[in-house]
Design a protein around this motif. Structure first.
Motif, mmCIF file in Angstrom:
data_model
loop_
_atom_site.group_PDB
_atom_site.id
_atom_site.type_symbol
_atom_site.label_atom_id
_atom_site.label_comp_id
_atom_site.label_asym_id
_atom_site.label_seq_id
_atom_site.Cartn_x
_atom_site.Cartn_y
_atom_site.Cartn_z
ATOM 1 N N GLY A 36 23.353 34.243 101.123
ATOM 2 C CA GLY A 36 23.754 34.000 99.745
ATOM 3 C C GLY A 36 24.988 33.572 99.907
ATOM 4 O O GLY A 36 25.731 33.136 100.595
ATOM 5 N N GLY A 37 25.428 33.201 98.682
ATOM 6 C CA GLY A 37 26.876 32.684 98.319
ATOM 7 C C GLY A 37 26.946 31.478 97.414
ATOM 8 O O GLY A 37 26.163 31.288 96.725
ATOM 9 N N GLY A 38 27.690 30.215 98.049
ATOM 10 C CA GLY A 38 28.037 29.278 97.504
ATOM 11 C C GLY A 38 27.698 28.058 98.531
ATOM 12 O O GLY A 38 27.491 28.122 99.769
ATOM 13 N N ASP A 82 15.745 24.834 88.716
ATOM 14 C CA ASP A 82 16.936 24.020 89.124
ATOM 15 C C ASP A 82 17.925 25.397 89.151
ATOM 16 O O ASP A 82 17.988 26.053 88.181
ATOM 17 N N GLN A 83 18.705 25.355 90.271
ATOM 18 C CA GLN A 83 19.990 26.129 90.232
ATOM 19 C C GLN A 83 21.270 26.068 89.549
ATOM 20 O O GLN A 83 22.028 26.802 89.934
ATOM 21 N N CYS A 84 21.274 25.185 88.864
ATOM 22 C CA CYS A 84 22.572 24.667 87.893
ATOM 23 C C CYS A 84 22.136 25.463 86.682
ATOM 24 O O CYS A 84 21.469 25.312 85.972
ATOM 25 N N PRO A 85 23.137 26.341 86.210
ATOM 26 C CA PRO A 85 23.083 26.901 84.635
ATOM 27 C C PRO A 85 22.802 26.018 83.874
ATOM 28 O O PRO A 85 23.792 24.915 83.937
ATOM 29 N N ALA A 86 22.446 26.243 82.785
ATOM 30 C CA ALA A 86 22.561 25.371 81.550
ATOM 31 C C ALA A 86 24.044 24.876 81.326
ATOM 32 O O ALA A 86 24.631 25.867 80.901
ATOM 33 N N GLY A 87 24.138 23.667 80.905
ATOM 34 C CA GLY A 87 25.617 23.439 80.665
ATOM 35 C C GLY A 87 26.378 23.284 81.756
ATOM 36 O O GLY A 87 27.803 22.957 81.760
ATOM 37 N N GLY A 88 26.157 23.538 82.906
ATOM 38 C CA GLY A 88 26.834 23.627 84.180
ATOM 39 C C GLY A 88 27.097 22.294 84.661
ATOM 40 O O GLY A 88 26.609 21.128 84.303
ATOM 41 N N ALA A 89 27.987 22.056 85.616
ATOM 42 C CA ALA A 89 28.623 20.749 86.143
ATOM 43 C C ALA A 89 28.222 21.052 87.707
ATOM 44 O O ALA A 89 28.701 20.383 88.484
ATOM 45 N N CYS A 90 26.924 21.386 88.047
ATOM 46 C CA CYS A 90 26.579 21.728 89.665
ATOM 47 C C CYS A 90 25.619 20.830 89.756
ATOM 48 O O CYS A 90 25.219 20.619 91.060
ATOM 49 N N ASP A 91 24.824 19.995 88.842
ATOM 50 C CA ASP A 91 23.976 19.015 89.268
ATOM 51 C C ASP A 91 24.358 17.726 89.485
ATOM 52 O O ASP A 91 25.166 17.462 88.813
ATOM 53 N N THR A 136 28.528 4.970 90.305
ATOM 54 C CA THR A 136 28.570 3.776 90.824
ATOM 55 C C THR A 136 29.938 3.228 91.155
ATOM 56 O O THR A 136 29.911 2.544 92.104
ATOM 57 N N ALA A 137 30.954 3.847 90.597
ATOM 58 C CA ALA A 137 32.331 3.367 91.118
ATOM 59 C C ALA A 137 32.638 3.417 92.511
ATOM 60 O O ALA A 137 33.214 2.706 92.819
ATOM 61 N N ASP A 138 32.271 4.682 93.037
ATOM 62 C CA ASP A 138 32.325 4.936 94.654
ATOM 63 C C ASP A 138 31.410 5.554 95.211
ATOM 64 O O ASP A 138 31.143 5.806 96.497
ATOM 65 N N GLY A 139 30.342 5.554 94.617
ATOM 66 C CA GLY A 139 28.817 5.888 95.196
ATOM 67 C C GLY A 139 28.819 7.351 95.874
ATOM 68 O O GLY A 139 28.156 7.515 96.691
ATOM 69 N N ARG A 140 29.804 8.215 94.973
ATOM 70 C CA ARG A 140 29.697 9.399 95.662
ATOM 71 C C ARG A 140 29.462 10.576 94.578
ATOM 72 O O ARG A 140 29.737 10.226 93.520
ATOM 73 N N GLU A 141 28.677 11.621 94.677
ATOM 74 C CA GLU A 141 28.030 12.475 93.915
ATOM 75 C C GLU A 141 28.447 13.874 94.416
ATOM 76 O O GLU A 141 28.137 14.237 95.598
ATOM 77 N N GLU A 142 29.053 14.771 93.917
ATOM 78 C CA GLU A 142 29.499 16.095 94.664
ATOM 79 C C GLU A 142 29.419 17.164 93.450
ATOM 80 O O GLU A 142 29.488 16.999 92.199
ATOM 81 N N ALA A 143 28.893 18.543 94.013
ATOM 82 C CA ALA A 143 28.720 19.447 93.050
ATOM 83 C C ALA A 143 28.850 20.832 93.640
ATOM 84 O O ALA A 143 28.663 20.770 95.098
ATOM 85 N N SER A 144 29.392 21.787 93.314
ATOM 86 C CA SER A 144 29.302 23.114 93.769
ATOM 87 C C SER A 144 28.734 24.128 93.135
ATOM 88 O O SER A 144 28.330 24.319 91.918
ATOM 89 N N HIS A 145 27.759 25.061 93.972
ATOM 90 C CA HIS A 145 26.970 25.921 93.497
ATOM 91 C C HIS A 145 27.443 27.304 93.904
ATOM 92 O O HIS A 145 28.092 27.471 95.090
ATOM 93 N N PHE A 146 27.709 28.205 93.141
ATOM 94 C CA PHE A 146 28.428 29.736 93.492
ATOM 95 C C PHE A 146 27.397 30.861 93.025
ATOM 96 O O PHE A 146 26.535 30.596 92.114
ATOM 97 N N GLY A 147 27.193 31.978 93.789
ATOM 98 C CA GLY A 147 26.715 33.062 93.342
ATOM 99 C C GLY A 147 25.077 32.967 93.804
ATOM 100 O O GLY A 147 24.254 33.568 92.966
ATOM 101 N N LEU A 148 24.577 32.066 94.612
ATOM 102 C CA LEU A 148 23.364 31.796 95.086
ATOM 103 C C LEU A 148 22.738 33.004 95.725
ATOM 104 O O LEU A 148 23.602 33.852 96.527
#
Length: 103
Positions: free
Chosen positions: A14-16, A39-48, A54-66
């Motif tokens: 478990g963890g992040g 979906d493991q992103c809580p409603a209103g979260g910023a983890c999806d 398109t500006a840099d072609g990069r998407e990133e997110a963190s998930h915690f408490g999995l």
């Protein structure tokens, strides 16, 4: 067909997780982390990873408490998913590098 790729992610203790999807500049990689189809992103979260990247072609997110277990990471180029995701023609074959790091 083939517009999405799926990766199994095992998190035995478990963890992040920190997830990064990197495409070329002008691409828009998207991802979602699922466990048992949920979906493991809580409603209103910023983890999806669904921002317009398109500006840099990069998407990133963190998930915690999995919880410990196996997860599925779904990755796609947004333009290949149709007009609801991104107006315009699909990009077709779009290389995306995915990095998953425990936190």
């Amino acid at each position: 067909l083939g517009g999405r790729r799926y990766f199994r992610v095992d998190l035995p203790n478990g963890g992040g997780l920190r997830i990064v999807a990197q495409g070329a500049v002008g691409t828009d990689p998207d991802f979602i982390l699922l466990r048992r189809g949920i979906d493991q992103c809580p409603a209103g979260g910023a983890c999806d990873g669904f921002d317009d990247s398109t500006a840099d072609g990069r998407e990133e997110a963190s998930h915690f408490g999995l919880a410990p277990g196996s997860y599925v990471l779904e990755v796609a180029e947004c333009s290949n998913l149709g007009e609801n995701c991104r107006p315009g023609p699909p990009r077709g074959n779009t290389p995306i590098t995915v990095t998953v790091t425990p936190q």
